[in-house]
Design an enzyme around this catalytic site. Structure first.
Site, PDB file in Angstrom:
ATOM      1  N   LYS A  64      -2.238  -1.424  -3.821  1.00  0.00           N
ATOM      2  CA  LYS A  64      -3.089  -0.239  -3.722  1.00  0.00           C
ATOM      3  C   LYS A  64      -2.251   1.023  -3.774  1.00  0.00           C
ATOM      4  O   LYS A  64      -1.246   1.072  -3.068  1.00  0.00           O
ATOM      5  CB  LYS A  64      -3.852  -0.321  -2.400  1.00  0.00           C
ATOM      6  CG  LYS A  64      -4.666   0.874  -2.049  1.00  0.00           C
ATOM      7  CD  LYS A  64      -5.332   0.642  -0.729  1.00  0.00           C
ATOM      8  CE  LYS A  64      -6.073   1.892  -0.348  1.00  0.00           C
ATOM      9  NZ  LYS A  64      -6.471   1.870   1.029  1.00  0.00           N
ATOM     10  N   LYS A 108       0.855  -1.185   0.000  1.00  0.00           N
ATOM     11  CA  LYS A 108       0.000   0.000   0.000  1.00  0.00           C
ATOM     12  C   LYS A 108       0.891   1.235   0.000  1.00  0.00           C
ATOM     13  O   LYS A 108       1.725   1.420   0.886  1.00  0.00           O
ATOM     14  CB  LYS A 108      -0.896   0.009   1.235  1.00  0.00           C
ATOM     15  CG  LYS A 108      -1.707   1.291   1.350  1.00  0.00           C
ATOM     16  CD  LYS A 108      -2.769   1.199   2.400  1.00  0.00           C
ATOM     17  CE  LYS A 108      -3.513   2.511   2.511  1.00  0.00           C
ATOM     18  NZ  LYS A 108      -4.578   2.430   3.517  1.00  0.00           N
TER      19      LYS A 108
HETATM   20  C1  PBG Z   1      -7.382   3.446   5.657  1.00  0.00           C
HETATM   21  C2  PBG Z   1      -7.672   3.290   4.223  1.00  0.00           C
HETATM   22  C3  PBG Z   1      -7.465   4.249   3.200  1.00  0.00           C
HETATM   23  C4  PBG Z   1      -8.029   3.705   2.064  1.00  0.00           C
HETATM   24  C5  PBG Z   1      -8.519   2.432   2.386  1.00  0.00           C
HETATM   25  N1  PBG Z   1      -8.255   2.187   3.735  1.00  0.00           N
HETATM   26  C6  PBG Z   1      -6.936   5.624   3.235  1.00  0.00           C
HETATM   27  C7  PBG Z   1      -5.593   5.911   3.722  1.00  0.00           C
HETATM   28  O1  PBG Z   1      -4.756   5.021   3.877  1.00  0.00           O
HETATM   29  O2  PBG Z   1      -5.349   7.081   3.983  1.00  0.00           O
HETATM   30  C8  PBG Z   1      -8.110   4.402   0.738  1.00  0.00           C
HETATM   31  C9  PBG Z   1      -9.143   3.898  -0.194  1.00  0.00           C
HETATM   32  C10 PBG Z   1      -9.523   4.823  -1.276  1.00  0.00           C
HETATM   33  O3  PBG Z   1      -8.898   5.888  -1.499  1.00  0.00           O
HETATM   34  O4  PBG Z   1     -10.491   4.496  -1.955  1.00  0.00           O
HETATM   35  N2  PBG Z   1      -6.208   2.993   6.145  1.00  0.00           N
END
Ligand code: PBG
Length: 331
Positions: free
Chosen positions: A254, A200
């Site tokens: 992601k 991520k």
């Molecule tokens: C939380 C999380 C995030 C997303 C999914 N889980 C945001 C972040 O890490 O700040 C993002 C998903 C999206 O942008 O659709 N940890």
């Protein structure tokens, strides 16, 4: 040796729709999709999310209709995200481990309405903290790894007890998959799956999501001390190896489109189910392009989702899931 022109005419097999169908290498079906839904407190509410046109937050009592829509469209799994009321947020995100919190009530409501749909829940503290970080923050502003993972394991347990089928840690703390896996085993949740957000990235594509869960205005600083640097790919392979060793069943990459090279490398190296999250900023870009008249929305939706499948994804988390499923049914 491959034959050359004119023995080879690549256009022959493209010349008719039946033939294109016959040689197609990639298939996209509604069963490849995971649909994220945002949940809000209150009753009988649909709150549109301004930066995600077409996406709303739903009160728990309105989730059943969404779940039935998903089932009718052949979407196998929902991902649930809470917009925790501000007064329930604290520095440590304690509401995350309340067995009667919004997400647990949402899980039960969906399971009640549609028992055979899969439910994926995010494990991370950001929708519950006053500072918008995914973990516990010390006085210097550092996100504390080991204290956070203890809380994340508790969070996973309340979600599993409420009926979550897939626990998806999105926090990027080190060692959290192992801590969560051990906790699940100890509590008898041996069939609860873990889909680790293994790779991520610290991304500019998450803005609308943070609006949707109400953490954007709260976030102090950035998440670069725990989310990955977009310059790195080898490091993603290491993240994946660790999460698999710790007990992840599947791994996620992601954001999505900008990271298809990572999807491909992970798939080739590990031969495990790989998922991509086509995140909120990607959804917003597609919708904005359509509104600007730059492209046809439906075509962009299908083309991007097929790209994930072609890259090696088993499935895709996408806010366009119901749109795509309808298009696939109609075609
Ligand atoms: C939380 C999380 C995030 C997303 C999914 N889980 C945001 C972040 O890490 O700040 C993002 C998903 C999206 O942008 O659709 N940890």
């Amino acid at each position: 040796m491959l034959s050359a022109f004119p023995a080879a005419r690549m256009r022959r097999s493209r010349s008719a729709a039946w033939s294109r169908a016959l040689v197609a290498e990639t298939v996209l079906t509604p069963s490849d999709l995971i649909w994220p839904l945002f949940v809000t407190g209150g009753e009988d509410l649909e709150e549109p999310v301004a930066s995600l046109p077409g996406v709303s937050r739903w009160s728990v009592d309105r989730l059943a209709e969404q779940a039935r829509t998903a089932r009718d469209l052949g979407i196998p799994c929902l991902a649930l995200f809470p917009n925790t009321p501000v007064e329930l947020r604290c520095d440590e995100g304690r509401e995350a481990v309340n067995p009667d919190n919004l997400i647990c009530r949402a899980i039960k409501a969906v399971k009640n309405a549609v028992p055979d749909i899969g439910i994926l829940t995010d494990v991370a503290l950001d929708p519950y903290t006053t500072h918008g970080h995914d973990g516990i923050v010390d006085t210097r502003g550092d996100v504390l790894n080991d204290d956070t993972t203890k809380l994340l394991a508790e969070q996973a347990l309340v979600q599993a007890a409420a009926g979550a089928d897939i626990i998806a840690p999105s926090d990027m703390m080190d060692g959290r998959v192992g801590v969560i896996r051990r906790a699940l085993e100890q509590e008898g949740h041996c069939n609860v799956q873990i889909m680790a957000y293994a790779a991520k990235y610290a991304s500019a594509f998450y803005g609308p999501f943070r609006d949707a869960v109400g953490s954007r205005g709260l976030l102090k600083g950035d998440k670069k001390s725990y989310q990955m640097d977009p310059r790195n790919a080898e490091e993603a392979l290491r993240e994946v190896a660790l999460d698999l060793a710790e007990g992840a069943d599947h791994v996620m990459v992601k954001p999505g489109l900008a990271y298809l090279d990572i999807v491909r490398r992970v798939k080739e190296r590990f031969e495990v189910p790989v998922f991509a999250y086509q995140v909120s900023g990607e959804y917003a870009m597609i919708e904005a392009a359509a509104v600007a008249g730059a492209a046809d929305r439906d075509a962009l939706v299908l083309e991007t989702l097929i790209a994930f499948k072609r890259a090696g994804c088993a499935g895709v988390v996408s806010y366009h899931a119901p749109v795509a499923a309808r298009l696939l049914h109609d075609s």
